[in-house]
Structure formats: C-alpha cells, structure tokens
Write a protein that holds these residues in place. Structure first.
Motif, PDB file in Angstrom:
ATOM      1  N   GLU A 130      57.688  15.367 -32.823  1.00 61.85           N
ATOM      2  CA  GLU A 130      56.451  15.182 -33.597  1.00 61.85           C
ATOM      3  C   GLU A 130      56.479  13.952 -34.500  1.00 61.85           C
ATOM      4  O   GLU A 130      55.455  13.312 -34.713  1.00 61.85           O
ATOM      5  N   SER A 131      57.667  13.598 -35.010  1.00 66.62           N
ATOM      6  CA  SER A 131      57.725  12.472 -35.943  1.00 66.62           C
ATOM      7  C   SER A 131      57.515  11.130 -35.239  1.00 66.62           C
ATOM      8  O   SER A 131      57.150  10.151 -35.885  1.00 66.62           O
ATOM      9  N   ARG A 134      53.388  11.034 -33.024  1.00 66.31           N
ATOM     10  CA  ARG A 134      52.135  10.761 -33.736  1.00 66.31           C
ATOM     11  C   ARG A 134      52.050   9.342 -34.275  1.00 66.31           C
ATOM     12  O   ARG A 134      51.042   8.962 -34.858  1.00 66.31           O
ATOM     13  N   LEU A 135      53.118   8.577 -34.129  1.00 66.58           N
ATOM     14  CA  LEU A 135      53.113   7.223 -34.709  1.00 66.58           C
ATOM     15  C   LEU A 135      52.149   6.293 -33.996  1.00 66.58           C
ATOM     16  O   LEU A 135      52.079   6.282 -32.771  1.00 66.58           O
ATOM     17  N   GLY A 136      51.451   5.493 -34.764  1.00 66.56           N
ATOM     18  CA  GLY A 136      50.609   4.456 -34.197  1.00 66.56           C
ATOM     19  C   GLY A 136      51.457   3.286 -33.719  1.00 66.56           C
ATOM     20  O   GLY A 136      52.683   3.311 -33.816  1.00 66.56           O
ATOM     21  N   ARG A 150      41.068   0.897 -34.948  1.00 70.61           N
ATOM     22  CA  ARG A 150      41.992   1.770 -35.682  1.00 70.61           C
ATOM     23  C   ARG A 150      41.590   1.915 -37.148  1.00 70.61           C
ATOM     24  O   ARG A 150      41.931   2.896 -37.796  1.00 70.61           O
ATOM     25  N   ASP A 163      48.793   4.758 -43.333  1.00 61.10           N
ATOM     26  CA  ASP A 163      48.748   5.923 -42.450  1.00 61.10           C
ATOM     27  C   ASP A 163      49.521   5.578 -41.177  1.00 61.10           C
ATOM     28  O   ASP A 163      49.089   4.734 -40.386  1.00 61.10           O
ATOM     29  N   GLN A 164      50.657   6.233 -40.991  1.00 63.10           N
ATOM     30  CA  GLN A 164      51.543   5.873 -39.886  1.00 63.10           C
ATOM     31  C   GLN A 164      50.934   6.159 -38.515  1.00 63.10           C
ATOM     32  O   GLN A 164      51.399   5.645 -37.508  1.00 63.10           O
ATOM     33  N   ARG A 165      49.892   6.963 -38.481  1.00 64.59           N
ATOM     34  CA  ARG A 165      49.201   7.213 -37.203  1.00 64.59           C
ATOM     35  C   ARG A 165      48.281   6.053 -36.848  1.00 64.59           C
ATOM     36  O   ARG A 165      47.964   5.823 -35.692  1.00 64.59           O
ATOM     37  N   VAL A 166      47.846   5.308 -37.858  1.00 65.31           N
ATOM     38  CA  VAL A 166      46.961   4.156 -37.645  1.00 65.31           C
ATOM     39  C   VAL A 166      47.788   2.940 -37.218  1.00 65.31           C
ATOM     40  O   VAL A 166      47.495   2.266 -36.231  1.00 65.31           O
ATOM     41  N   ALA A 168      52.154   1.632 -37.641  1.00 60.93           N
ATOM     42  CA  ALA A 168      53.457   2.142 -38.073  1.00 60.93           C
ATOM     43  C   ALA A 168      54.276   1.096 -38.817  1.00 60.93           C
ATOM     44  O   ALA A 168      54.431  -0.027 -38.339  1.00 60.93           O
TER      45      ALA A 168
END
Ligand SMILES: [Zn+2]
Length: 282
Positions: A130-131, A134-136, A150, A163-166, A168
């Motif tokens: 999961e870590s 989800r990373l962008g 993004r 936001d690390q999903r946007v 990284a």
C-alpha cells in the motif's frame, strides 16, 4: 525531514557502499518499527545486498533471493552506514543490518516519537504494497507530464504538491522553495494555474530538487550525518530578506510546521500569518 533529495543522496551513497555486501544478521530494536512478520528478519542472514534505491521518500534495499527491505524515515529518521557496530544501548536505533565485514547499516530516529518503519517483503510484493501502490509519479528528475490534470482539483498548491498520491517526493521544506522559485502563492489553487504558471511550476520542481541533490553530492558523505546540510533559502527563513528581491520573508505557522514565502514574489504584496486569513489569499 527527509524528502526526495535527502532520501536520494542517502540511497545513492549507501547503495554504492554496500552493493554486493553480505548480511550477517538483522535485528529491529525499535518498538513496532518492523511492520511485517513474514518473511522473518532472520531470512536476511547470509544474503547479499544487491542495490539500494529510492521511491518517493522511501528507501528500498534489494537483497538477493528476491527479498526487499522497504524503509520510511518519516520526519526524523536517518539511514546511516557505520564502520563499526552500535552498542545495543543506542536508543536511537530502530533497525540494525549487520554486514559480514563488520559494517552496520543502521536506521536511527531522533526525537521522542517512534514513527519510522520498515517492511521486509518478497520483491514481487513490493509494488503492490500500500505504501508504494498509492504513490504518484516521481517529482524528479522529470516532473510528470500530466501535472496539470494531477493538480486540477481546487486545492491550495502547498497541500497538493505534498500529497504523495499527486506527485511523489516533495514535503514541507522543499514545497516552500519550489513555490518561491516559481513565484506562486502557496494558497493558489492548482485548478487556477494558467499554462505559463504550470510551466514555471514544473521547471521549479525539477530545478529546485536537482540543485539540492547537487549540493548534497558535494557536501554529504558516509556515514550520512545526523543532520543533513539542507540548502534552504526560504523555508524557515522568515524575517530574513528574500534572496531574490530583498523583501522580508513571511510565514504562516501551523500546529506542527511552518510555511514560508515572499510577499513580493508570491502573494502580490499581501502578508498573512494566520491560516484563517490564508483562505483569502490565492
Ligand atoms: Zn521576493
């Protein structure tokens, strides 16, 4: 606070020094540092380290036989490589990887909180964890080409870029430097950026992180210092003159961090110190 440049230099220097080295044993003295139980840490014994790399703000130590250690330093962790082993009384130790030649790879954490963590995974399971899942895309060396979409949500840039999903790798320190470099307000909404502003932002992300890395290449050496010499010009420099225009740098103080900016370069001269007021500033 280790972000992309700090984690990248750590992975580079440690990776170059331990590639091919055989692990003698590993132990995790930290409370709840090790987040996985299968395979057990003992599975590392007798295996060689193949390479060390970075993804976002996380470090991946690839070990022969298809294993990988995934580490997150969180806000106050460091991965360091020492020529000698630590005494078990070193209360900062969270993970110790003992190399057969006597060296020791040590995850240490400074401060009272134990937040840094480690997972030992089968390498096949790494990308699905999961870590990482989800990373962008990485902020460096090339920010994502689809940065506009993004950032299309109406969120302040200061939040969206962290936001690390946007995207990284960027955190509270480098976001201030990037927005200052791009001459953008931290409160401007991503959805309000025009083409020129997006181009300036993308360029600022790449150049700011690259400059930091070049600085670390010149100044950082093993074992990796407890405190990295971060070449910040704006973040936490409030009260000092802007390096570009000389205006006094200002800051907005949040509960556990500070956002620094130049009113002349970034907010059309407006000064806001209170985050309730920050909503007015775009
Ligand atoms: Zn300025």
């Amino acid at each position: 606070m280790p972000e992309l440049p700090e984690v990248e230099i750590t992975a580079r220097l440690i990776g170059a020094a331990v590639a091919g080295a055989e692990i003698e044993s590993a132990l995790a003295p930290g409370i709840n540092t090790l987040k996985t139980f299968a395979p057990p840490l003992d599975a590392l014994a007798g295996r060689r380290i193949e390479r060390v790399r970075r993804r976002g703000k996380q470090i991946i130590v690839e070990v022969e036989g298809g294993l990988a250690l995934l580490l997150h330093l969180m806000s106050s962790g460091r991965l360091q490589l020492f020529d000698k082993r630590a005494g078990l009384r070193d209360r900062t130790s969270r993970l110790l990887v003992r190399i057969a030649d006597g060296r020791e790879l040590r995850l240490r954490e400074f401060g009272t909180k134990q937040a840094a963590w480690v997972k030992l995974l089968e390498r096949d399971a790494l990308e699905g964890d999961e870590s990482l899942a989800r990373l962008g895309p990485e902020a460096w060396p090339e920010p994502p080409a689809d940065l506009a979409s993004r950032l299309s949500e109406p969120r302040p840039l200061h939040a969206a870029l962290r936001d690390q999903r946007v995207i990284a790798g960027i955190g509270r320190s480098w976001v201030d430097e990037i927005l200052w470099t791009a001459r953008l307000s931290p409160f401007k909404r991503g959805s309000d950026l025009d083409a020129d502003e997006l181009a300036a932002l993308s360029e600022a992300i790449a150049s700011t992180l690259e400059r930091a890395l070049e600085h670390y290449e010149r100044t950082v050496a093993l074992p990796i210092p407890d405190k990295l010499p971060m070449p910040l010009e704006v973040h936490r420099h409030e009260g000092e003159p802007c390096p570009r225009c000389g205006t006094r740098l200002e800051a907005v103080n949040y509960e556990d961090y500070v956002m620094s900016y130049c009113p002349s370069c970034q907010t059309e001269g407006r000064t806001l110190k209170d985050r309730r007021l920050s909503r007015l500033l775009k």
